[in-house]
Write a protein that holds these residues in place. Sequence first.
Motif, PDB file in Angstrom:
ATOM      1  N   VAL A  52     -16.808   2.704   9.744  1.00 36.55           N
ATOM      2  CA  VAL A  52     -15.046   3.066  10.080  1.00 36.55           C
ATOM      3  C   VAL A  52     -14.803   2.095  11.085  1.00 36.55           C
ATOM      4  O   VAL A  52     -13.743   1.406  11.094  1.00 36.55           O
ATOM      5  CB  VAL A  52     -14.736   4.225  10.977  1.00 36.55           C
ATOM      6  N   MET A  53     -15.651   1.467  11.893  1.00 36.91           N
ATOM      7  CA  MET A  53     -15.511   1.067  12.934  1.00 36.91           C
ATOM      8  C   MET A  53     -15.441  -1.101  12.665  1.00 36.91           C
ATOM      9  O   MET A  53     -14.688  -1.405  12.831  1.00 36.91           O
ATOM     10  CB  MET A  53     -16.936   0.532  14.164  1.00 36.91           C
ATOM     11  N   GLY A  54     -16.896  -0.872  11.417  1.00 30.98           N
ATOM     12  CA  GLY A  54     -16.348  -2.290  10.513  1.00 30.98           C
ATOM     13  C   GLY A  54     -15.254  -2.380  10.392  1.00 30.98           C
ATOM     14  O   GLY A  54     -14.624  -3.468   9.821  1.00 30.98           O
ATOM     15  N   GLN A  55     -14.954  -1.967   8.840  1.00 34.28           N
ATOM     16  CA  GLN A  55     -13.472  -1.822   8.582  1.00 34.28           C
ATOM     17  C   GLN A  55     -12.313  -1.723  10.225  1.00 34.28           C
ATOM     18  O   GLN A  55     -11.515  -2.798   9.277  1.00 34.28           O
ATOM     19  CB  GLN A  55     -13.183  -0.366   8.064  1.00 34.28           C
ATOM     20  N   GLY A 199     -21.721  -2.938   9.340  1.00 34.01           N
ATOM     21  CA  GLY A 199     -21.220  -1.651   9.081  1.00 34.01           C
ATOM     22  C   GLY A 199     -21.106  -1.444   8.484  1.00 34.01           C
ATOM     23  O   GLY A 199     -21.079  -0.764   7.506  1.00 34.01           O
ATOM     24  N   ASP A 200     -19.407  -2.358   7.694  1.00 31.36           N
ATOM     25  CA  ASP A 200     -18.485  -2.230   7.263  1.00 31.36           C
ATOM     26  C   ASP A 200     -19.796  -2.544   5.626  1.00 31.36           C
ATOM     27  O   ASP A 200     -19.387  -1.690   4.435  1.00 31.36           O
ATOM     28  CB  ASP A 200     -17.586  -3.463   7.156  1.00 31.36           C
ATOM     29  N   SER A 201     -20.290  -3.631   5.210  1.00 34.23           N
ATOM     30  CA  SER A 201     -20.754  -3.706   3.801  1.00 34.23           C
ATOM     31  C   SER A 201     -21.547  -2.052   3.906  1.00 34.23           C
ATOM     32  O   SER A 201     -22.090  -2.998   2.671  1.00 34.23           O
ATOM     33  CB  SER A 201     -21.673  -5.027   4.644  1.00 34.23           C
ATOM     34  N   GLY A 202     -22.277  -2.354   5.100  1.00 32.88           N
ATOM     35  CA  GLY A 202     -23.075  -0.776   4.648  1.00 32.88           C
ATOM     36  C   GLY A 202     -22.852   0.336   3.502  1.00 32.88           C
ATOM     37  O   GLY A 202     -23.467   1.214   3.567  1.00 32.88           O
ATOM     38  N   GLU A 203     -21.167   0.310   3.993  1.00 36.61           N
ATOM     39  CA  GLU A 203     -20.767   1.776   3.012  1.00 36.61           C
ATOM     40  C   GLU A 203     -20.910   1.559   1.918  1.00 36.61           C
ATOM     41  O   GLU A 203     -20.915   0.203   1.084  1.00 36.61           O
ATOM     42  CB  GLU A 203     -19.085   1.596   3.885  1.00 36.61           C
ATOM     43  N   GLU A 204     -20.728   2.516   1.732  1.00 34.47           N
ATOM     44  CA  GLU A 204     -21.089   2.507   0.236  1.00 34.47           C
ATOM     45  C   GLU A 204     -20.147   2.925  -0.973  1.00 34.47           C
ATOM     46  O   GLU A 204     -19.778   1.628  -2.407  1.00 34.47           O
ATOM     47  CB  GLU A 204     -21.979   4.003  -0.071  1.00 34.47           C
ATOM     48  N   GLU A 205     -19.099   2.375  -0.394  1.00 33.86           N
ATOM     49  CA  GLU A 205     -17.415   2.108  -1.249  1.00 33.86           C
ATOM     50  C   GLU A 205     -17.735   1.021  -1.834  1.00 33.86           C
ATOM     51  O   GLU A 205     -17.528  -0.448  -0.604  1.00 33.86           O
ATOM     52  CB  GLU A 205     -16.758   2.744  -0.743  1.00 33.86           C
ATOM     53  N   SER A 206     -17.230   0.472  -2.645  1.00 37.30           N
ATOM     54  CA  SER A 206     -16.695  -1.291  -3.467  1.00 37.30           C
ATOM     55  C   SER A 206     -14.891  -0.965  -3.808  1.00 37.30           C
ATOM     56  O   SER A 206     -15.000   0.178  -3.729  1.00 37.30           O
ATOM     57  CB  SER A 206     -18.035  -1.989  -4.273  1.00 37.30           C
ATOM     58  N   GLY A 207     -14.911  -2.175  -4.483  1.00 37.82           N
ATOM     59  CA  GLY A 207     -13.742  -2.563  -4.946  1.00 37.82           C
ATOM     60  C   GLY A 207     -12.693  -2.713  -4.067  1.00 37.82           C
ATOM     61  O   GLY A 207     -13.015  -3.265  -2.953  1.00 37.82           O
ATOM     62  N   PRO A 208     -11.700  -3.011  -4.627  1.00 33.51           N
ATOM     63  CA  PRO A 208     -10.159  -3.421  -3.301  1.00 33.51           C
ATOM     64  C   PRO A 208     -10.207  -2.288  -2.714  1.00 33.51           C
ATOM     65  O   PRO A 208      -9.949  -1.037  -2.592  1.00 33.51           O
ATOM     66  CB  PRO A 208      -8.900  -3.006  -4.430  1.00 33.51           C
ATOM     67  N   LYS A 209      -9.859  -2.751  -1.082  1.00 36.73           N
ATOM     68  CA  LYS A 209      -9.525  -1.778   0.050  1.00 36.73           C
ATOM     69  C   LYS A 209      -8.076  -1.313  -0.058  1.00 36.73           C
ATOM     70  O   LYS A 209      -7.492  -1.952   0.085  1.00 36.73           O
ATOM     71  CB  LYS A 209      -9.866  -2.360   1.189  1.00 36.73           C
TER      72      LYS A 209
ATOM     73  N   GLY B  67     -12.811  12.009  18.731  1.00 36.05           N
ATOM     74  CA  GLY B  67     -12.963  11.495  18.004  1.00 36.05           C
ATOM     75  C   GLY B  67     -11.901  10.934  16.593  1.00 36.05           C
ATOM     76  O   GLY B  67     -10.649  11.237  17.119  1.00 36.05           O
ATOM     77  N   PHE B  68     -11.798  11.064  14.908  1.00 38.08           N
ATOM     78  CA  PHE B  68     -10.822  10.065  14.359  1.00 38.08           C
ATOM     79  C   PHE B  68     -11.256  11.141  12.931  1.00 38.08           C
ATOM     80  O   PHE B  68     -12.657  11.723  12.897  1.00 38.08           O
ATOM     81  CB  PHE B  68     -10.906   9.159  14.298  1.00 38.08           C
ATOM     82  N   VAL B  69     -10.250  10.489  12.021  1.00 35.77           N
ATOM     83  CA  VAL B  69     -10.131  11.707  11.010  1.00 35.77           C
ATOM     84  C   VAL B  69      -9.844   9.797   9.728  1.00 35.77           C
ATOM     85  O   VAL B  69      -8.669   8.751  10.448  1.00 35.77           O
ATOM     86  CB  VAL B  69      -9.274  12.093  10.921  1.00 35.77           C
ATOM     87  N   GLU B  70     -10.121  10.179   9.057  1.00 37.50           N
ATOM     88  CA  GLU B  70     -10.311   9.170   8.290  1.00 37.50           C
ATOM     89  C   GLU B  70     -10.190   9.941   6.219  1.00 37.50           C
ATOM     90  O   GLU B  70     -10.589  10.645   5.721  1.00 37.50           O
ATOM     91  CB  GLU B  70     -11.340   8.433   7.798  1.00 37.50           C
ATOM     92  N   VAL B  71      -9.049   9.121   5.888  1.00 38.79           N
ATOM     93  CA  VAL B  71      -8.392  10.127   4.460  1.00 38.79           C
ATOM     94  C   VAL B  71      -8.691   8.659   3.692  1.00 38.79           C
ATOM     95  O   VAL B  71      -8.185   8.336   4.088  1.00 38.79           O
ATOM     96  CB  VAL B  71      -6.992  10.471   4.619  1.00 38.79           C
ATOM     97  N   SER B  72      -9.288   8.380   2.479  1.00 43.08           N
ATOM     98  CA  SER B  72      -9.634   7.726   1.202  1.00 43.08           C
ATOM     99  C   SER B  72     -10.037   7.946   0.124  1.00 43.08           C
ATOM    100  O   SER B  72     -10.696   8.814  -0.020  1.00 43.08           O
ATOM    101  CB  SER B  72     -10.074   6.306   1.900  1.00 43.08           C
ATOM    102  N   ASP B  73      -9.272   8.136  -1.012  1.00 46.92           N
ATOM    103  CA  ASP B  73      -9.657   8.311  -2.259  1.00 46.92           C
ATOM    104  C   ASP B  73      -9.828   9.548  -2.555  1.00 46.92           C
ATOM    105  O   ASP B  73     -10.728  10.063  -3.223  1.00 46.92           O
ATOM    106  CB  ASP B  73     -11.153   8.094  -2.523  1.00 46.92           C
ATOM    107  N   ASN B  74      -8.792  10.680  -1.938  1.00 49.26           N
ATOM    108  CA  ASN B  74      -9.412  11.994  -2.192  1.00 49.26           C
ATOM    109  C   ASN B  74     -10.264  12.783  -0.982  1.00 49.26           C
ATOM    110  O   ASN B  74     -10.669  13.908  -1.631  1.00 49.26           O
ATOM    111  CB  ASN B  74      -9.642  12.600  -3.037  1.00 49.26           C
TER     112      ASN B  74
END
Lengths: 295, 138
Positions: A52-55, A199-209, B67-74
């Motif tokens: 989340v920090m990366g994002q 930290g961001d690139s380490g996340e598994e999600e890909s594709g358009p943000k 803390g915080f909350v994040e929502v994406s892609d269900n």
Amino acid sequence: MASLKDIKLKITGIKKTEQITKAMNMVAAAKFRGAQERMEEFRPYAGKFSGVMGQLASTANPNAFPLMEEREIKKSMVLVVTSDRGLCGAFNANIIAAAEQFIDERKSEGKEVAVGCIGRKGHQYFSKTDVEVPIEITDCMARVEMVDARKAGQECIRLFLDGHIDEVHLLYGRFVNVVTQKPTFKKIVPISAIDLAEGDSGEEESGPKATYIYEPAPEEILGILMPMFVNVQIMAAMLETACSEQAARMTAMDNATRACSDMINELTLAYNKARQASITAELMDIVGGAEALKG
Amino acid sequence: MANKLNLEVVTPTKLVVSDQVDLCTVPGTEGAFGVMANHAPILSTLTIGEMHYEKDGNQVRMAVSGGFVEVSDNRMTVLAEAAEIADDIDVDRALRAKERAEKRLQEAASGREDIDIARAKAAMARALARLKVAGKLT
């Protein structure tokens, strides 16, 4: 040659030591499992956090934050994470040696150095040297708690924002595997934009943000999360050190047990030889006496 | 399953909840909000308070702090410093914390300066949130 009785006593003594080291090995093994579990439980939290920090960093302008300000380094601090207890081989000595090397390097560059200590062993050492120790947190490694990490983190941030210290490096015992623990440095303050992006690139999600709705504004969220990010990193380091400590103790105690049984073997051999020698001598006496009587 | 939301509540010590839910309400800093399946991506910080989620008509209440909350892609991820399900809350401890915080705030009001008011207030809020969720607030 030592007398039979002396050897016997020594063997019993070493056997007792062996029992103790064996027990300590098993205790360390049990604690190691606990520590490893806690380390792994923390991982999803830390991973998500840096994601989340990366994002956020990619959205907000990170240069606006005092915690990210790269200043000219006049004084740096190394936050040394060691164990509270000894008898774990060269584990703490290795970490302290790495810290000393770091201090020497900085000093030769004409910079000042301070040391923050988490864990009693590091504090015991550094309180006797002439370096400044602004942070000391001890008796916290048996059960690593977020409270302690937060305390250390807040103090680091305060020292940094006051301009007292220009950078903070974390030094901890990285857990490579059960037999290898490596003292490792990690710069935690000022927070660098590159670290965040990683930290961001380490996340598994890909594709358009997707574009996020931010509540409050991204800058504000980042301002709140940054100090927490420092705490999270310290926490992770503490958990890893705790795990490494138990692993190091396991190895050390295993070695000690093995050394004990080697010694017992040698001594038993010496004991038997001495016994044999005394029997032979006695026999010679008897034979000699009998011969004399005959004559 | 398409209309469910994948909820995860993570704290530094453990994964508290990982479940498919219909609705989840959290205490955001700018006000509480509910999230259902197919919600737009959102990132919000949390304040101390009560969150709850609904699954097949059953409601589960929780106390969260920070803390915080994040929502994406269900997928909804709540990263809190502490989160407890109503049944797991230690009511005695919360009551003690509340009394302690009350005392500190009173002392601060009567002129003692060595008390960190912000911290006492936060402790108070945490205790109240726990008690409220546990249904023990009179």
